[in-house]
Scaffold this active site. Structure first.
Site, mmCIF file in Angstrom:
data_model
loop_
_atom_site.group_PDB
_atom_site.id
_atom_site.type_symbol
_atom_site.label_atom_id
_atom_site.label_comp_id
_atom_site.label_asym_id
_atom_site.label_seq_id
_atom_site.Cartn_x
_atom_site.Cartn_y
_atom_site.Cartn_z
ATOM 1 N N ASP A 148 -113.270 -79.065 53.572
ATOM 2 C CA ASP A 148 -112.483 -78.340 54.411
ATOM 3 C C ASP A 148 -113.208 -78.075 55.741
ATOM 4 O O ASP A 148 -113.957 -76.699 55.808
ATOM 5 C CB ASP A 148 -111.937 -76.947 54.002
ATOM 6 C CG ASP A 148 -110.955 -76.092 54.589
ATOM 7 O OD1 ASP A 148 -110.348 -76.543 55.810
ATOM 8 O OD2 ASP A 148 -110.624 -75.182 54.237
ATOM 9 N N HIS A 187 -109.762 -82.130 70.161
ATOM 10 C CA HIS A 187 -108.434 -82.173 71.017
ATOM 11 C C HIS A 187 -107.235 -82.089 69.977
ATOM 12 O O HIS A 187 -106.206 -81.587 70.833
ATOM 13 C CB HIS A 187 -108.391 -83.445 71.953
ATOM 14 C CG HIS A 187 -107.852 -84.512 71.084
ATOM 15 N ND1 HIS A 187 -107.024 -85.526 71.556
ATOM 16 C CD2 HIS A 187 -108.053 -85.137 69.953
ATOM 17 C CE1 HIS A 187 -106.951 -86.733 70.996
ATOM 18 N NE2 HIS A 187 -107.493 -86.197 69.816
#
Length: 806
Positions: A698, A717
């Site tokens: 994670d 992004h």
């Protein structure tokens, strides 16, 4: 009864060369290797009468006409298909009158021939920087050269011309005879007739001058351009030269570490006393210091040939140019960015200072104007392999777009390709252009001389309502409609990719019926699709009316090594179009439209999409990564990177490519379980199981392993600022001492592609593209600093980050 063609041989003093004749291929060859045209006749003219006969023959038979002197123009208009080509090269006489300092030069002479004759008397006129350039084309287009700051442009020293008109009349034009025609030929090109003799005013130059090349390493480029800008602001007229951005040749005089790498060379010349020039040029020669200083007393004719070793005849050529109204630091940054990521070792860019005598000529004295600009930039892209054309042209256009905001809007027409009528109008300005149109109607109302930067003999203009334009001379409503049509183009491409038309053409041209059968389409409708796409460069028809591949359509095939076919099909997916249909929702609320359309986030959707959709997504992303990875590896040296962690590496292609190129490296792919489950098989296939681990992670919270180098390949992004900063903090905490982060991103620089990709991130993910400054702020929030920004030949940049406490 003899044919008209055969009697033409008897009517001229020169000779006629036809397809299949000896030397036909030699005579039709031009400098630009992209041009391979086959005239019907090549008339080797020996006199103005031969020129008149050639013009008459072309008009009788309704054939296009071209005029060849040097054949150096990038447009290749010196030769046209199925035309009459008037080859003036036999008319290459040069007669020097040293007492009056005058020269009479034949319309087929080149600058090497002219300079050699004039230098016997220590005389010269501003001439081409490549000696094989034709005197005619350069002069009629204005004429730029090393001497322009001292003596003005070539056309500024032109005293008269002898010219054959479209009607076959031989006229003389000067300030006192046919003066309006003389005004027009000085900058208006070959639009008004064929110039067979030029009369020039010569100037004392040489035979020796101070000149040569000073080479600097790439890390000095930005400072060097600023130094050159400031130096030229106060330099005397005697200083000529340019900054030449080139790849260093593999020659003994170049240090080994610089060979084949981008370098910048200052070509410097002083057209005055040599001892005086040594002092004047000292600030440029001592700056740096340079890698190599080759400035010395040199024959003027050798100075004229200085750029020839890097201008190879027969290469693929694509040029752009602009007059720069200013050269601020922002423009310099663009020049540095592009010249340091040049995709071809043959490409060169010249930054030429103007001013001096050139700027003191009245702008209205002749057709050529644009004299107020302080600099001219000329981007000359050259490459060997025609298959590389699309990439080279794309780089050139992007470079050109980056410097356009600093332009006066004009350019030497000699320095550009076929960019359309609006570009030609802008080069002259509206008043001069209308004056040239009137001149064209008077001397060439049928546009016989159209093989050039053409000024059509338009009908008398009627007064019109004022028209709003888009800032580049295009009628604003039509410009907007053209942009709206982009939706049609995109959808047509996606359908073509889905139908696998490119794959069907891989083996060669096919009939429309064959294609329709293979693709399962209505033949007439498929033909309409192909016809529409052919207008934007996709697919073409052969002479036998078969459909064939083009360089653009070829990359739609999955078999192409640089395929974007899967990307096109992915962009055509219904869920993508549905998301974009809700763009207004994203703009109003600042949240992903895809969540609104699907009722779930993109990540959850990707994990649960159908096998077919999932396979297409994987194929598209893998193909896109392969396309971009090579540019990343060419721009950055991962040797010594140690243990590499690829965070959210998805399809693992970049990490696999890095490890495959260096057996000393090891790595770990860290990603969500749904992704790692797909990747493990690919890692096994790559044969890197002992050096490449795949670990569930994670990464929004922390990384389970420490690494020397952490790669974030187009990850940041995808996320909003807070989430992206959290990812960077997790990476910083996992860096070993002295480690580095390599973030691959497309920066917002005003580029259209980045701006619309930013909208894509808003619509699909809620992420965003960022500027260099915004990325620096994001890194700073995360306890990191950007130590280096590296451009690639793709839109991607590499941001090299280190911990603030390192």
């Amino acid at each position: 009864m003899p044919s008209d063609e055969s009697t033409l041989d008897n009517r001229i003093q020169g000779s006629v060369v036809r397809p299949g004749d000896p030397h036909y291929d030699e005579y039709r060859k031009v400098f630009n290797g992209m041009i391979d045209r086959r005239p019907s006749l090549i008339v080797r003219c020996a006199s103005p009468a031969d020129v008149a006969e050639g013009i008459a023959h072309a008009r009788r038979h309704g054939l296009p006409l071209s005029v060849r002197s040097g054949g150096h123009g990038v447009t290749g208009d010196a030769v046209l298909d199925d035309s009459v080509c008037l080859d003036l090269r036999p008319m290459n006489s040069v007669t020097i009158d040293p007492d009056r300092r005058r020269a009479l030069v034949g319309g087929g002479a080149n600058w090497g021939e002219f300079d050699a004759a004039a230098q016997e008397y220590g005389l010269a006129v501003t001439g081409g920087r490549i000696r094989s350039t034709g005197v005619a084309g350069l002069t009629l287009g204005s004429g730029s050269g090393w001497l322009e700051r001292k003596f003005g442009l070539t056309c500024d020293s032109l005293l008269s011309v002898e010219l054959v008109t479209a009607d076959g009349d031989v006229l003389r034009a000067s300030e006192t005879e046919n003066s309006e025609l003389f005004w027009g030929v000085r900058g208006g090109g070959g639009n008004f007739g064929v110039v067979t003799t030029f009369e020039f005013q010569l100037h004392p130059v040489g035979p020796q001058v101070l000149g040569g090349l000073v080479m600097y390493p790439p890390f000095q480029v930005a400072d060097l351009i600023r130094q050159f800008r400031d130096f030229m602001a106060t330099a005397p007229d005697e200083v000529g030269g340019a900054l030449a951005f080139i790849s260093a040749p593999d020659e003994p005089f170049v240090p080994e570490f610089a060979r084949g790498k981008p370098v910048v060379g200052a070509t410097l010349a002083y057209f005055g006393p040599i001892e005086e020039g040594i002092e004047v040029l000292r600030p440029m020669r001592e700056f740096g210091p340079p890698v190599r200083d080759m400035v010395a007393p040199i024959a003027y004719t050798d100075l004229q040939g200085l750029l020839e070793p890097s201008n190879h005849e027969g290469m693929q050529n694509y040029w752009k140019a602009e007059f720069l109204a200013e050269l601020p630091d922002e423009a310099i940054d663009h020049i540095v960015r592009f010249t340091q990521t040049v995709p071809s070792r043959l490409t060169q860019t010249l930054l030429m200072p103007l001013g001096g005598a050139l700027a003191r000529v009245d702008n209205n004295a002749m057709a050529f104007g644009q004299r107020e600009a302080p600099f001219n930039i000329h981007i000359m892209s050259m490459w060997e392999d025609a298959a590389d054309t699309e990439r080279q042209i794309s780089w050139t256009r992007e470079f050109h777009r980056a410097v356009q905001p600093y332009s006066t809007g004009g350019a030497y027409l000699n320095f550009i390709g076929n960019e359309g009528g609006d570009r030609i109008k802008a080069a002259f300005g509206p008043e001069k252009y209308e004056r040239l149109v009137r001149l064209k109607r008077r001397y060439d109302p049928s546009n016989v001389f159209a093989g050039n930067q053409n000024i059509p003999p338009q009908a008398e203009a009627v007064e019109e309502e004022p028209k709003e334009t888009d800032g580049q001379g295009h009628f604003a409503p039509l410009a907007v409609l053209e942009l709206l049509n982009g939706m049609w183009v995109a959808r047509a491409l996606q359908v073509a990719a889905h139908l696998r038309i490119a794959e069907q053409l891989a083996g060669g041209p096919r009939t429309l019926t064959e294609l329709a059968t293979e693709c399962g389409c209505d033949p007439a409708a498929l033909g309409r699709l192909i016809s529409a796409l052919s207008t934007v460069g996709f697919f073409a028809r052969t002479a036998e009316d078969k459909i064939q591949q083009t360089p653009l359509s070829a990359v739609l095939s999955d078999d192409h090594p640089q395929s974007v076919g899967a990307v096109a099909r992915l962009f055509g997916s219904n869920w993508q179009w549905q998301a974009w249909s809700q763009l207004e929702h994203s703009v109003r609320n600042g949240e992903p439209a895809l969540d609104q359309v699907l009722g779930t986030s993109l990540l959850e959707f990707l994990d649960t999409m159908s096998p077919d959709d999932g396979a297409l997504f994987d194929q598209a992303m893998t193909g896109l990564s392969r396309f971009l990875n090579r540019t990343i590896l060419n721009a950055y040296d991962f040797s010594g990177a140690g243990r590499i962690a690829d965070v959210s590496g998805g399809h693992s292609t970049l990490l696999i490519d890095i490890l495959a190129g260096d057996p000393s490296l090891s790595g770990v792919l860290l990603d969500r379980p749904a992704i790692t489950a797909k990747v493990r098989g690919r890692v096994r296939e790559a044969g890197l199981g002992d050096r490449l681990d795949v670990v569930d992670c994670d990464f929004l919270r922390s990384l389970p392993e420490q690494a020397d180098t952490i790669v974030l390949n187009r990850v940041l992004h995808d996320w909003d600022d807070d989430t992206a900063a959290g990812i960077l903090r997790a990476c910083r905490d996992a860096l070993r001492p002295g480690g580095r982060i390599v973030a691959v991103e497309q920066l917002m620089t005003g580029d259209k592609r980045a701006a619309f990709l930013d909208l894509q991130m808003l619509v699909l993910r809620g992420g965003r593209e960022r500027s260099r400054e915004e990325m620096a702020e994001l890194f700073g929030r995360s306890g990191l600093r950007i130590a280096e920004t590296i451009n690639t030949t793709s839109p991607m940049c590499l941001l090299i980050g280190h911990a603030l406490d390192d």
